[in-house]
Design a protein around this motif. Structure first.
Motif, PDB file in Angstrom:
ATOM      1  N   UNK A 153     -59.172  11.625-134.751  1.00 58.61           N
ATOM      2  CA  UNK A 153     -58.057  12.883-134.993  1.00 58.61           C
ATOM      3  C   UNK A 153     -58.819  13.810-133.546  1.00 58.61           C
ATOM      4  N   UNK A 154     -59.678  14.047-133.493  1.00 64.75           N
ATOM      5  CA  UNK A 154     -60.342  14.878-132.177  1.00 64.75           C
ATOM      6  C   UNK A 154     -59.965  14.224-130.743  1.00 64.75           C
ATOM      7  N   UNK A 155     -60.062  12.852-130.809  1.00 63.40           N
ATOM      8  CA  UNK A 155     -59.930  12.177-129.617  1.00 63.40           C
ATOM      9  C   UNK A 155     -58.208  12.232-128.974  1.00 63.40           C
ATOM     10  N   UNK A 162     -58.804   8.511-122.589  1.00 62.66           N
ATOM     11  CA  UNK A 162     -57.971   7.385-122.970  1.00 62.66           C
ATOM     12  C   UNK A 162     -59.149   6.112-122.919  1.00 62.66           C
ATOM     13  N   UNK A 163     -60.198   6.143-122.242  1.00 58.45           N
ATOM     14  CA  UNK A 163     -61.249   5.162-122.220  1.00 58.45           C
ATOM     15  C   UNK A 163     -61.898   5.140-123.791  1.00 58.45           C
ATOM     16  N   UNK A 164     -62.180   6.149-124.205  1.00 60.01           N
ATOM     17  CA  UNK A 164     -62.836   6.401-125.490  1.00 60.01           C
ATOM     18  C   UNK A 164     -62.020   5.969-126.597  1.00 60.01           C
ATOM     19  N   UNK A 165     -60.598   6.317-126.524  1.00 59.27           N
ATOM     20  CA  UNK A 165     -59.623   5.708-127.282  1.00 59.27           C
ATOM     21  C   UNK A 165     -59.379   4.576-127.408  1.00 59.27           C
ATOM     22  N   UNK A 166     -59.528   3.650-126.512  1.00 58.23           N
ATOM     23  CA  UNK A 166     -59.238   2.216-126.127  1.00 58.23           C
ATOM     24  C   UNK A 166     -60.535   1.537-127.034  1.00 58.23           C
TER      25      UNK A 166
END
Length: 184
Positions: free
Chosen positions: A41-43, A49-53
């Motif tokens: 939710x924070x991301x 984007x890299x962390x999201x992936x």
């Protein structure tokens, strides 16, 4: 026994049908999932984007491992949208992905706390798995599911289970599938 949104037979199969181990994995998935939900939710607001992936990939795999195929598929879509840089798609579809994930966590929590573990969602999931098994002509899997429902002796299902058993024993698979579809 069942959790809405999870193919428990698939999840159990991944741990050699060891129910105790599977329940421990569900507990870990739930606890980690609650934390991951906060992170996700924070991301999305910070758009790393890299962390999201990385996070969507992890949740895709973990969800698949417990048999939560729909949620796994949603995370897979988000992972690939991230890899393709499709921010519009992420912004449009990620909230519903999180909502499905949150709902799944709620169902798991209820199951782990002994609430609704014999809900109709579990029966429906078994019926869907039975239908799929018969469509694929996997009679061994079909029979396992049917016996499981017969053993649980779900109230109000006896007549339909008898109809399914009769049609199946007569090798009338089309009629068997039709009865299952009526129940769904």
């Amino acid at each position: 026994m069942g959790i809405k949104g999870i193919d428990m037979a698939m999840g159990l199969e991944s741990v050699n049908n060891e129910e105790e181990i599977y329940n421990e994995i569900l507990q870990i998935y739930y606890e980690d999932g609650v934390e991951m939900l906060k992170v996700l939710k924070q991301n999305i607001q910070h758009t790393d984007l890299k962390l999201f992936i990385t996070h969507t990939h992890a949740m895709k795999s973990a969800s698949k491992g417990i048999g939560a195929n729909e949620v796994s598929d949603r995370f897979r879509e988000m992972e690939f949208a991230g890899k393709d840089g499709e921010m519009d798609k992420i912004e449009e579809q990620f909230p519903s992905c999180l909502s499905a994930f949150e709902e799944l966590l709620d169902h798991i929590n209820k199951y782990l706390n002994g609430e609704g573990s014999n809900d109709s969602g579990g029966v429906q999931q078994i019926l869907l798995s039975m239908k799929e098994a018969l469509e694929e002509m996997d009679t061994d899997v079909f029979e396992e599911y049917l016996e499981k429902l017969e053993e649980e002796n779900e109230e109000g299902l006896q007549n339909k289970l008898y109809e399914i058993r009769t049609a199946y024993d007569d090798f009338d698979y089309a009629q068997t599938i039709s009865i299952i579809e009526e129940m769904l």
